[in-house]
Design a protein around this motif. Sequence first.
Motif: not given
Length: 473
Positions: A24-29, A75-83, A98-101, A111-121
């Motif tokens: 899980q990785s994300g916005i920061a990356a 050489g990296w296959e990179i995927d990114a997602a924002l939820l 942000l993840s890659g293979v 492979s490697a993965k970075i996830v950044l999530d923020s929760l509030s409420g």
Amino acid sequence: MQLNSAAPFCEQTPLQASPPRTSQSGIAAAVCLSSLAMIGFDAAATETPVSAAQVLEEGTQQVEDKGLLARLIDGWEIDAALLWYREDARVQAIEGVLSGVRALSDSESVSAKIVLDSLSGASASGAAAQQRLQTFTRPSGKGEYQVAAGETPLDDTFKDTRLSLSAGWQKTLDSATKVNAGVYGSKEFDYLSLGMSGGIEWGFFKDNTTVSLSGALGFDVFDAVGGRPVPLSTMAIRKDFADEEAFWQAFDATRQRGVGDKRIGEMMLGVTQIISKSTLVQFNYGLGYSSGYLNDPYKLVSVLDSSGNATHYLYESRPDSRLKQSAFVLGKTAFNLGVAEYSYRFTHDDWGLDSHTLEGRYRHYFSGKKGPYLQLHLRAYRQYGVDFFTPYLQGGESVAPHISADYRIGDMDTWTLGLKTGWRLKDGDEIAVRLEYYRQQPRGDAASLEGLKGLELYPELNAAMLQLNYSWN
């Protein structure tokens, strides 16, 4: 950490993390890479005159930066997602991944993965709704919050940011054997989680049958805000004490010193069998054991008088070990212009929690397997809560060693309905958008106490999530 567990809000592919919450990785990356690209390819404007030598030096530096970035992602296959995820009047989350293979050879990859999530409420405390205003002490002891009559008690200061990093390695040893290993770590404001995993796969009968065995070890540390509450102790509330000194003496008496830790061990045995050219099935059995601090330090149980009015609140108490088992079967069938996936999972643990999950996805391609597609997702879940779940206690009755009013481990049904569409761009990159609706309905006996009549002891929850995926190919 769980084997094959999904990220909290992401699908299994291509962003499987998961934990719950997940993965899980994300916005920061993503922002970091974007920023690097800007530094490498765009010259910054400046009001200060510069010499030709400086321009030449800066230009040389830009070329070097561009080369460094190119080498890093080559050489990296990179995927990114924002939820984006939102519950009605409760928690909101934003998560980036942000993840890659990268293939090291025909038989080895990392492979490697970075996830950044923020929760509030606002998060439900477990206390029961009342016909009058209720006052609660915040976890730190440094403030209070009030809940209006008829409302579910929620602490509206809930806010957290989580960063998780993971890395994996996979190698094919021979035509029938593969091995893999991984490490994982995540950090929140009050929680640290570390883990490692490994597994092996054997192929038989020209790989028509695959047997897999994997395991994981985890170590979590909980540094609760204000300290860990003593299980079954009574929440100290300022209005009940003559002055601040008396309040803090009572508050400190409800706290345990030091951090709480949890140790986790899991293993999974799986068999995958190809039935025909278009169908395969998979069976998994999982076993997990955790021990240590398993309480949620922010959950309460209301103690009511004979009329149903809350007299005080106890901090919950859970057993210090948990043994979980799961059985999972999945089928997957390919059609000319589509793929169907259907599964059932049963879980059981020694806390008395059982659950049944039915899930299905169908993806339809409009112009071949590389063309645009539309995917339907349906999921139904029924949970029978732990033996020690109770929505409240009545004054005068004996208190069991373990109690909890946390709706997440009580009886409940949930449904998920989702749609996803994706398509491939001219340069080979892929983009996808997913929208899902989630509904949660806790179940329980109707309240017999006069003061609870008309109140919602098992409030329903609705949530929506929107996810954007982008894959660089």
